[in-house]
Enzyme design. Structure first.
Site, PDB file in Angstrom:
ATOM      1  N   TYR A  25       0.830  -1.210   0.000  1.00  0.00           N
ATOM      2  CA  TYR A  25       0.000   0.000   0.000  1.00  0.00           C
ATOM      3  C   TYR A  25       0.870   1.267   0.000  1.00  0.00           C
ATOM      4  CZ  TYR A  25      -3.268   3.576   1.547  1.00  0.00           C
ATOM      5  OH  TYR A  25      -4.009   4.733   1.654  1.00  0.00           O
ATOM      6  N   TYR A  86      -2.778  -0.659  10.229  1.00  0.00           N
ATOM      7  CA  TYR A  86      -3.215  -1.148   8.926  1.00  0.00           C
ATOM      8  C   TYR A  86      -4.493  -1.955   9.088  1.00  0.00           C
ATOM      9  CZ  TYR A  86      -3.242  -3.489   4.399  1.00  0.00           C
ATOM     10  OH  TYR A  86      -3.611  -3.946   3.155  1.00  0.00           O
ATOM     11  N   GLY A  93     -13.547   1.160   6.682  1.00  0.00           N
ATOM     12  CA  GLY A  93     -14.859   1.770   6.802  1.00  0.00           C
ATOM     13  C   GLY A  93     -15.760   1.061   7.800  1.00  0.00           C
ATOM     14  N   GLY A  95     -14.808   0.619  11.038  1.00  0.00           N
ATOM     15  CA  GLY A  95     -14.499   1.107  12.380  1.00  0.00           C
ATOM     16  C   GLY A  95     -13.276   0.479  13.024  1.00  0.00           C
ATOM     17  N   GLY A  97     -10.006   0.729  12.245  1.00  0.00           N
ATOM     18  CA  GLY A  97      -8.914   1.689  12.442  1.00  0.00           C
ATOM     19  C   GLY A  97      -9.181   2.594  13.632  1.00  0.00           C
ATOM     20  N   ASN A 124      -0.756  10.251   1.458  1.00  0.00           N
ATOM     21  CA  ASN A 124      -1.821   9.369   1.935  1.00  0.00           C
ATOM     22  C   ASN A 124      -3.016  10.178   2.457  1.00  0.00           C
ATOM     23  OD1 ASN A 124      -3.365   7.311   2.938  1.00  0.00           O
ATOM     24  ND2 ASN A 124      -1.699   6.330   4.070  1.00  0.00           N
ATOM     25  N   TYR A 131      -7.313  10.716  10.229  1.00  0.00           N
ATOM     26  CA  TYR A 131      -6.658  11.152  11.469  1.00  0.00           C
ATOM     27  C   TYR A 131      -7.167  12.520  11.911  1.00  0.00           C
ATOM     28  CZ  TYR A 131      -3.391   7.359  10.396  1.00  0.00           C
ATOM     29  OH  TYR A 131      -2.830   6.151  10.103  1.00  0.00           O
TER      30      TYR A 131
END
Length: 165
Positions: A25, A86, A93, A95, A97, A124, A131
């Site tokens: 990534y 990661y 999407g 939740g 992270g 990114n 964030y």
């Protein structure tokens, strides 16, 4: 059913797989040199200095956060440095992270740490937006420096000029 939990030694192969996915990534697919043995020793050896949490559901581990303690000389207490966060693309999407970061924030608060910090690649934008949505702010006045490879070898092998070590 999904949950966030501290990594277990049996998770090491999957965590390494996720580290490799993260490298792809981040456009560095050949950069990961870490072995399962190194990762196992770092996380679960005699004196671990690196820690990990995983996001897991019925389909297995979907993401991870790998972190270590740092120290603020200005605050006089530890902080937490997030080395890697990661989540697999198909699980983004959902939740995971946010839950991983909240778990680390809770750990920091519970232990009296002054901060949770990490680096993100400038390109990114999806992560940067994520964030920022959590209340995190970039430290624009700081630049990250790294001494590695041959430059590290050369500098580390040289004797400090005029100073005895």
């Amino acid at each position: 059913m999904s949950r966030i939990r501290p990594a277990a030694e049996a998770d090491v192969p999957v965590i390494l797989e996720l580290i490799r996915e993260l490298a792809v990534y981040e456009k560095e697919p050949d950069a990961v040199k870490t072995t399962e043995a190194q990762l196992r020793d770092a996380l679960f050896g005699a004196s671990p200095a690196v820690f990990a949490h995983v996001a897991e559901d019925d389909g297995g581990i979907q993401g991870f956060a790998l972190w270590f303690r740092n120290f603020s000389t200005w605050e006089g207490v530890h902080g937490l440095y997030l080395e890697d966060l990661y989540v697999r693309p198909e699980a983004r999407g959902t939740g995971y992270g946010k839950a991983l970061l909240q778990t680390l924030a809770r750990h920091a608060v519970d232990n009296g740490y002054a901060r949770v910090e990490w680096s993100v690649l400038n390109w990114n934008e999806p992560s940067i937006g994520f964030y920022r949505s959590l209340g995190a702010r970039p430290q624009d006045e700081w630049s990250t420096f790294r001494l590695t490879g041959q430059a590290l070898q050369d500098f580390g092998a040289a004797s400090p000029a005029g100073v005895r070590a």
